[in-house]
Design a protein around this motif. Structure first.
Motif, short mmCIF file in Angstrom:
data_model
loop_
_atom_site.label_atom_id
_atom_site.label_comp_id
_atom_site.label_asym_id
_atom_site.label_seq_id
_atom_site.Cartn_x
_atom_site.Cartn_y
_atom_site.Cartn_z
N VAL A 1 5.99 -2.89 -28.20
CA VAL A 1 5.97 -2.48 -29.61
C VAL A 1 7.37 -2.08 -29.93
O VAL A 1 7.91 -0.95 -29.11
CB VAL A 1 4.93 -1.70 -29.97
CG1 VAL A 1 5.23 -1.33 -31.72
CG2 VAL A 1 3.54 -2.26 -30.05
N MET A 2 8.13 -2.48 -30.61
CA MET A 2 9.32 -2.19 -31.26
C MET A 2 9.20 -1.33 -32.52
O MET A 2 8.89 -1.84 -33.41
CB MET A 2 10.39 -3.31 -31.38
CG MET A 2 11.78 -2.86 -31.78
SD MET A 2 12.95 -2.69 -30.28
CE MET A 2 13.64 -1.09 -30.93
N LEU A 3 9.72 -0.17 -32.56
CA LEU A 3 9.76 0.39 -34.10
C LEU A 3 11.31 0.47 -34.76
O LEU A 3 12.07 1.00 -34.03
CB LEU A 3 9.24 1.90 -33.58
CG LEU A 3 8.20 2.27 -32.70
CD1 LEU A 3 7.82 3.68 -32.42
CD2 LEU A 3 7.03 1.43 -33.56
N SER A 4 11.17 0.08 -35.84
CA SER A 4 12.63 -0.07 -36.33
C SER A 4 13.17 0.98 -37.14
O SER A 4 12.30 1.96 -37.15
CB SER A 4 12.54 -1.31 -37.42
OG SER A 4 12.00 -0.89 -38.46
N ASN A 5 14.26 0.95 -37.57
CA ASN A 5 14.85 1.99 -38.17
C ASN A 5 14.31 1.67 -39.81
O ASN A 5 13.51 0.83 -40.05
CB ASN A 5 16.58 1.28 -38.40
CG ASN A 5 16.83 0.04 -39.07
OD1 ASN A 5 16.43 -0.93 -38.41
ND2 ASN A 5 17.28 -0.09 -40.27
#
Length: 363
Positions: A215-219
């Motif tokens: 899982v990638m958590l964005s800006n």
């Protein structure tokens, strides 16, 4: 050239030339010290509703091109520059800055001393301001400005409303869109990731249904405490999937682990911020854009370890979980614009995914 004014909440009024849209706009006036990259800056969703002051004196000299956008629908509240180039010189240029600002309905002001304005913000902290026409009544503008209450739903405003697929090959990564820049998905796909972009308020159950490898958590814009639903989702993900957070994603991961956040006096916005990895001693030059930070003392008693600090002021720039595959940084390894010193963090994330997959039975 039509005149336009900027009024700050402290009563100071600056007069310059109108660019872009002629509508009034009110927002937090911030500054960015990058020498290039105005197209990426203005299309970065993290600047939602903010009036961006660029300290470099000549903006627009290489025009606007089709390739350097970080989102298709910019949400910046406004722009302030010293000088805007009306006749850009660049083989990729498809429009000048003024034309593009008009098309995207972004008001702008040129012909003011942006470095003086920056020094004022550094001294007093970020100020709210309004861009308005020279015929407007200043007394009424000031009263409205001092009563202004900013919206707290900025992430909802810039996040995708519906999940979508950015096809790649190999590892399946869910990208949580809190205001994601295109550069994040671009870097994941470049490394052989199949990317599913989900709205900011997606539930943990929605994510698990996709059976992702990471899982990638964005800006994204604003105060991390304005997105409690994202924090609750992350609490359910930690320990089950590898996680990598950037900027707002870093703050949300930290809050989910029990840390706290606070607002910086004038934020970090620019492409030359030195960050030190406290584990190796390596210093990277980084691109940054944030007004909030994780409180360093609040990491005590959590399962997070401090991994990176800002060389200029000692603030938290990165953390890693002591027990689970999860880490995050406050700066932007995808750059856009800025140096690419820390771009290898995406390689660290994919290696973390591969290691986790090797230890986890595949369904």
């Amino acid at each position: 050239m039509r005149k336009r004014k900027l009024m700050l909440e402290n009563g100071i009024v600056l007069t310059g030339e109108a660019l872009g849209s002629l509508r009034q706009t009110t927002g937090e006036v911030v500054f960015n010290t990058s020498m290039t990259g105005y197209q990426e800056i203005l299309s970065d969703p993290s600047y939602c509703d903010q009036i961006v002051t660029l300290t470099y004196p000549l903006i627009g000299n290489y025009g606007i091109n089709r390739d350097d956008f970080e989102t298709l629908n910019p949400s910046a509240g406004g722009l302030i520059v010293k000088e805007s180039a009306a006749h850009p010189s660049n083989f990729r240029s498809a429009a000048n800055l003024d034309e593009w600002l008009k098309e995207k309905d972004i008001p702008a002001l040129a012909g003011v001393d942006t470095r003086m304005l920056t020094r004022m913000i550094r001294e007093h902290g970020t100020l709210y301001g309004r861009l308005f026409g020279e015929q407007e009544e200043e007394k009424e503008i000031l009263e409205e400005l001092r009563a202004f209450q900013p919206t707290r739903n900025k992430v909802k405003k810039v996040s995708t409303q519906h999940a979508y697929h950015a096809p790649g090959t190999g590892r399946r990564v869910v990208l949580m869109d809190y205001g994601a820049k295109h550069g994040i998905a671009r870097n994941l796909i470049k490394r052989g990731c199949d990317v599913f972009v989900l709205p900011y308020n997606s539930l943990a159950e929605d994510i698990f249904k996709l059976n992702p490898d990471g899982v990638m958590l964005s800006n994204g814009p604003g105060d991390p405490e304005d997105v409690p639903e994202a924090v609750e989702t992350l609490k359910k993900l930690i320990g089950h999937l590898p996680i990598f957070g950037i900027c707002l994603g870093h703050q949300l991961l930290s809050l989910a682990c029990g840390a706290s956040s606070s607002k910086l006096k004038f934020g970090h916005r620019g492409a030359n911020h030195p960050v030190k990895d406290v584990r190796s001693g390596r210093v990277d030059m980084t691109s940054q854009n944030h007004g909030y930070t994780i409180d360093r003392d609040s990491l005590m008693g959590t399962d997070l370890q401090l991994t990176h600090v800002n060389v200029n002021d000692g603030t938290v720039e990165g953390v890693a979980h002591n027990h689970y595959p999860a880490f995050s940084v406050q700066y932007h390894p995808e750059a856009s614009p800025g140096p690419e010193d820390s771009n290898d963090l995406f390689d660290e994330f994919t290696a973390m995914i591969d290691k986790h997959r090797a230890k986890t039975p595949q369904v």
